[in-house]
Write an enzyme that holds these catalytic residues in place. Structure first.
Site, PDB file in Angstrom:
ATOM      1  N   ASP A 242     -11.861  25.380  24.522  1.00 10.12           N
ATOM      2  CA  ASP A 242     -12.343  24.782  25.771  1.00 10.12           C
ATOM      3  C   ASP A 242     -11.394  23.732  26.343  1.00 10.12           C
ATOM      4  O   ASP A 242     -11.815  22.852  27.094  1.00 10.12           O
ATOM      5  CB  ASP A 242     -13.734  24.160  25.574  1.00 10.12           C
ATOM      6  CG  ASP A 242     -14.788  25.197  25.230  1.00 10.12           C
ATOM      7  OD1 ASP A 242     -14.622  26.354  25.637  1.00 10.12           O
ATOM      8  OD2 ASP A 242     -15.766  24.849  24.548  1.00 10.12           O
ATOM      9  N   GLU A 243     -10.105  23.819  26.018  1.00 10.35           N
ATOM     10  CA  GLU A 243      -9.154  22.826  26.511  1.00 10.35           C
ATOM     11  C   GLU A 243      -8.015  23.450  27.309  1.00 10.35           C
ATOM     12  O   GLU A 243      -7.008  22.803  27.577  1.00 10.35           O
ATOM     13  CB  GLU A 243      -8.586  22.012  25.334  1.00 10.35           C
ATOM     14  CG  GLU A 243      -9.630  21.137  24.644  1.00 10.35           C
ATOM     15  CD  GLU A 243      -9.027  20.219  23.597  1.00 10.35           C
ATOM     16  OE1 GLU A 243      -7.788  20.068  23.601  1.00 10.35           O
ATOM     17  OE2 GLU A 243      -9.783  19.666  22.787  1.00 10.35           O
TER      18      GLU A 243
END
EC number: 3.5.1.10
Length: 297
Positions: A242-243
């Site tokens: 999720d980055e």
């Protein structure tokens, strides 16, 4: 009008239109050189957007959409001759034909709201891509997908069978010549080998306003925190969970009367629109990635 007829008509209408995406160290003369190059091929620039991170020592980005007579037959000639300019300015670049639609695979699990939105946009002629197949680790989406004559593949995925599942998936993606993978609420973590095979070609929707509430159960944690804004983030997938580079985000106001299920319903609405915009921008070659950020023209 049937979807395939719409796509065929679009490709005919756009047969002489191309897109040029460039990023390079900023310096004088870039725009002039590219414009003169296109002029030499009798090309007409229809749209141009540019951005510099810093005029002195920064990075320059530009997206040009142009029309060029008989472009399909001249594409390789353009690409070959453009190398001279690209080498001079140390460019990372890509030249694409608008009529060469990207082939998309959609991955989905049990929740179908994002899948339905993508399919609706596609059916309506507002998302120009070939949806080649849908892959799921559950059967819930089969009826929706097959009703549109799109191939559906059920491939169970667990932590224990992940490698075997991804081997099947990668084989299908190769077979269908996939250009873009959309994770439309596909609730599985992809391995680093899978992500590397499709770097910057996997778009995810995360059901929170990243970097807040990374990982599982974001709505429950948002409710416990008493948030006043619910959001969604669409981003490219990297090996850092999720980055990856953020493409699009949106929020909606909530209050103390909204319980977890209310937040999820509101969030689902935001997820649909955010993911759809991100996918459209990728399909239209509007996104350039710089470090862990995106420039969206």
């Amino acid at each position: 009008m049937e979807v395939q007829e719409q796509l065929h008509q679009y490709k005919e209408n756009q047969k002489d239109r191309g897109r040029l995406l460039i990023s390079c160290p900023d310096q004088p003369g870039i725009v002039a050189a590219v414009s003169q190059f296109l002029y030499k091929f009798n090309a007409n620039i229809m749209d141009s957007n540019q951005h510099s991170t810093n005029p002195e020592g920064g990075t320059f980005f530009i997206r040009i959409e142009f029309e060029c007579p008989d472009l399909a037959n001249r594409k390789e000639e353009l690409k070959s001759q453009f190398h001279t300019i690209a080498d001079k300015f140390s460019m990372n670049w890509d030249l694409s034909l608008v009529q060469e639609l990207k082939r998309t695979a959609i991955f989905v699990s049990k929740q179908l709201h994002c899948l339905r939105e993508l399919l609706w946009e596609w059916q309506s002629g507002d998302m120009m891509t070939e949806i080649a197949l849908v892959i799921s680790n559950h059967e819930e989406a089969r009826g929706v997908v097959e009703s549109l004559n799109i191939p559906f593949y059920y491939i169970p995925a667990t932590r224990e069978t992940r490698q075997e599942s991804e081997e099947q998936q990668l084989q299908l993606l190769k077979e269908y010549q996939i250009d873009l993978i959309v994770l439309a609420r596909y609730m599985q973590i992809l391995t680093s080998d899978f992500v590397q095979a499709y770097e910057r070609k996997i778009i995810n929707i995360h059901h929170s306003f990243l970097p807040a509430f990374v990982g599982a159960k974001p709505y429950e944690r948002a409710y416990e925190r008493g948030v006043k804004l619910i959001g969604a983030t669409s981003h490219y997938v990297t090996n850092d969970l999720d980055e990856g580079p953020i493409i699009e985000q949106d929020v909606m106001r909530v209050n103390h009367r909204d319980h977890v299920q209310d937040l999820k319903k509101i969030g689902a609405s935001i997820e649909r629109s955010v993911l759809t915009r991100a996918v459209k921008w990728h399909l239209e070659d509007r996104i350039l990635v710089h470090e862990n950020k995106t420039i969206v023209f």
